[in-house]
Write a protein that holds these residues in place. Sequence first.
Motif, short mmCIF file in Angstrom:
data_model
loop_
_atom_site.label_atom_id
_atom_site.label_comp_id
_atom_site.label_asym_id
_atom_site.label_seq_id
_atom_site.Cartn_x
_atom_site.Cartn_y
_atom_site.Cartn_z
N ASN A 1 42.96 -33.54 -57.52
CA ASN A 1 42.99 -33.65 -58.94
C ASN A 1 43.26 -32.02 -58.12
O ASN A 1 41.81 -31.01 -58.60
N ILE A 2 44.24 -30.90 -59.32
CA ILE A 2 44.31 -29.81 -59.73
C ILE A 2 43.57 -29.42 -61.22
O ILE A 2 44.85 -29.38 -61.71
N GLY A 3 42.35 -28.87 -61.49
CA GLY A 3 42.17 -28.76 -62.95
C GLY A 3 42.76 -27.13 -63.14
O GLY A 3 43.70 -26.40 -63.07
N SER A 4 41.60 -26.55 -63.99
CA SER A 4 41.63 -25.45 -64.90
C SER A 4 40.49 -24.95 -65.46
O SER A 4 40.22 -25.56 -66.00
N VAL A 5 40.14 -24.13 -64.81
CA VAL A 5 38.84 -23.43 -65.91
C VAL A 5 39.66 -23.28 -67.00
O VAL A 5 38.46 -23.78 -68.30
N ALA A 6 40.82 -23.71 -67.72
CA ALA A 6 41.08 -23.94 -68.97
C ALA A 6 40.57 -25.25 -70.05
O ALA A 6 40.37 -24.84 -71.46
N GLY A 7 40.50 -26.25 -68.74
CA GLY A 7 39.97 -27.48 -69.15
C GLY A 7 38.70 -27.23 -69.92
O GLY A 7 38.16 -28.33 -69.99
N ILE A 8 37.52 -26.07 -69.32
CA ILE A 8 36.60 -26.15 -69.59
C ILE A 8 35.88 -25.47 -70.20
O ILE A 8 35.17 -25.21 -71.47
N ARG A 9 36.52 -24.57 -70.86
CA ARG A 9 36.45 -23.41 -71.56
C ARG A 9 37.39 -22.98 -72.47
O ARG A 9 38.73 -22.88 -71.98
N ALA B 1 41.73 -32.94 -69.78
CA ALA B 1 42.70 -34.38 -69.16
C ALA B 1 42.09 -35.22 -67.68
O ALA B 1 41.63 -36.49 -67.12
N VAL B 2 43.01 -33.95 -67.54
CA VAL B 2 42.30 -34.50 -65.58
C VAL B 2 41.48 -34.81 -65.16
O VAL B 2 41.14 -34.85 -64.35
N GLN B 3 40.74 -33.59 -65.72
CA GLN B 3 38.90 -33.53 -65.24
C GLN B 3 38.78 -34.84 -66.22
O GLN B 3 37.68 -35.43 -65.12
N ALA B 4 38.93 -34.80 -67.11
CA ALA B 4 38.29 -36.50 -67.41
C ALA B 4 38.77 -37.70 -66.84
O ALA B 4 37.72 -38.89 -66.21
N ILE C 1 39.45 -29.51 -57.81
CA ILE C 1 39.22 -28.16 -58.27
C ILE C 1 40.18 -27.19 -59.06
O ILE C 1 41.20 -27.93 -60.05
N SER C 2 38.98 -26.72 -60.05
CA SER C 2 39.44 -26.17 -61.13
C SER C 2 39.79 -24.41 -60.87
O SER C 2 38.58 -23.76 -61.07
N ILE D 1 35.01 -29.30 -58.56
CA ILE D 1 34.63 -27.88 -57.93
C ILE D 1 35.09 -26.49 -58.87
O ILE D 1 37.09 -26.88 -58.70
N VAL D 2 34.56 -25.70 -59.10
CA VAL D 2 35.25 -24.28 -59.93
C VAL D 2 35.03 -23.07 -59.11
O VAL D 2 34.17 -22.65 -58.87
N VAL D 3 36.79 -22.95 -59.07
CA VAL D 3 36.23 -21.56 -58.15
C VAL D 3 37.56 -20.74 -58.64
O VAL D 3 38.82 -20.75 -58.83
N ASP D 4 36.69 -19.82 -59.40
CA ASP D 4 37.03 -18.24 -60.30
C ASP D 4 36.66 -17.17 -59.92
O ASP D 4 36.52 -16.26 -61.02
N GLY D 5 36.10 -17.24 -58.96
CA GLY D 5 35.41 -15.57 -58.99
C GLY D 5 34.16 -15.46 -59.89
O GLY D 5 33.82 -13.95 -59.66
N GLY D 6 33.73 -16.62 -60.81
CA GLY D 6 32.74 -16.23 -62.05
C GLY D 6 33.23 -16.27 -63.01
O GLY D 6 32.48 -15.67 -64.03
#
Length: 280
Positions: free
Chosen positions: A135-143, A157-160, A179-180, A246-251
């Motif tokens: 599933n493709i999430g986003s860092v927006a679902g984390i922060r 919701a996708v992450q949950a 993957i976020s 798995i967060v792929v966001d360059g930090g």
Amino acid sequence: MGALDGKIAVVTGGTSGIGEGVAKAFVLEGAKVVITGRREEEGRALEKQIGVRFVRADVAIEADVRAMVDKTVEWFGRVDCLVNNAGIPSPMTSITEIDVATIDQILAVNVRGVVLGIKHAAPVMISQRSGSVINIGSVAGIRGGISAHIYSASKGAVQALTRSAAAELGEKGIRVNCISPGAIVTGIFGKNAGLEGSKADRATGVVKERFATIQPIPRAGLPDDIAQAAVFLASDGSGFVNGQDIVVDGGMTSVTRGWSAIVAGRAEMARLIKEAATTL
């Protein structure tokens, strides 16, 4: 020998952006790939360009999702990997100004579409006793303060859902992971600025320039950055990875920025995209 030799994969939202990048990477690693999307012209072009199969589908419509899986099984006899990538943005508006139609539209594609994808692919994978759902999430679902409110809620919701589905399907030999991505150069930002889909895909120069400075790694994220993480999760090399994000966001998520700064930055980027689009 590729990491995905002999595997059959379905990638939703595969006609542009991250989905297109994932499809290309999967083909290079030896997979047979079916892409889906609502833009038939782009889908048919990619069939010829990279050797995928295309099925026109709207992931918010259950009949389309069922047909997508059925067609893949008809062509190839199995489904080894489903990448739930299709998604749409929402405008950066105040929580006090969000309309119900926007809520329903975002959740229908970004959440219901993922649920339906798993619902219809899982029986095929259960019969095989194997499979990988990404599933493709986003860092927006984390922060908070990274993207629009309803978009952020949909990705949370996708992450949950990833964790919940992994708990059930893992017992049946199917891995479900997420993957976020962080700031990835795609046409979604042009669409948010009001551009039509194909034109938005071409107006990425401004996005790439702006995104080079918003995370510790000093370059914009690219679809291939997400695609390489997807290759890992689709491969046998991730056979003991389940229920993970798995967060792929360059930090990016290691840095704090406020809502007002993000809104102002997005508004300026939209202005520059519209300005650049006049030359396309």
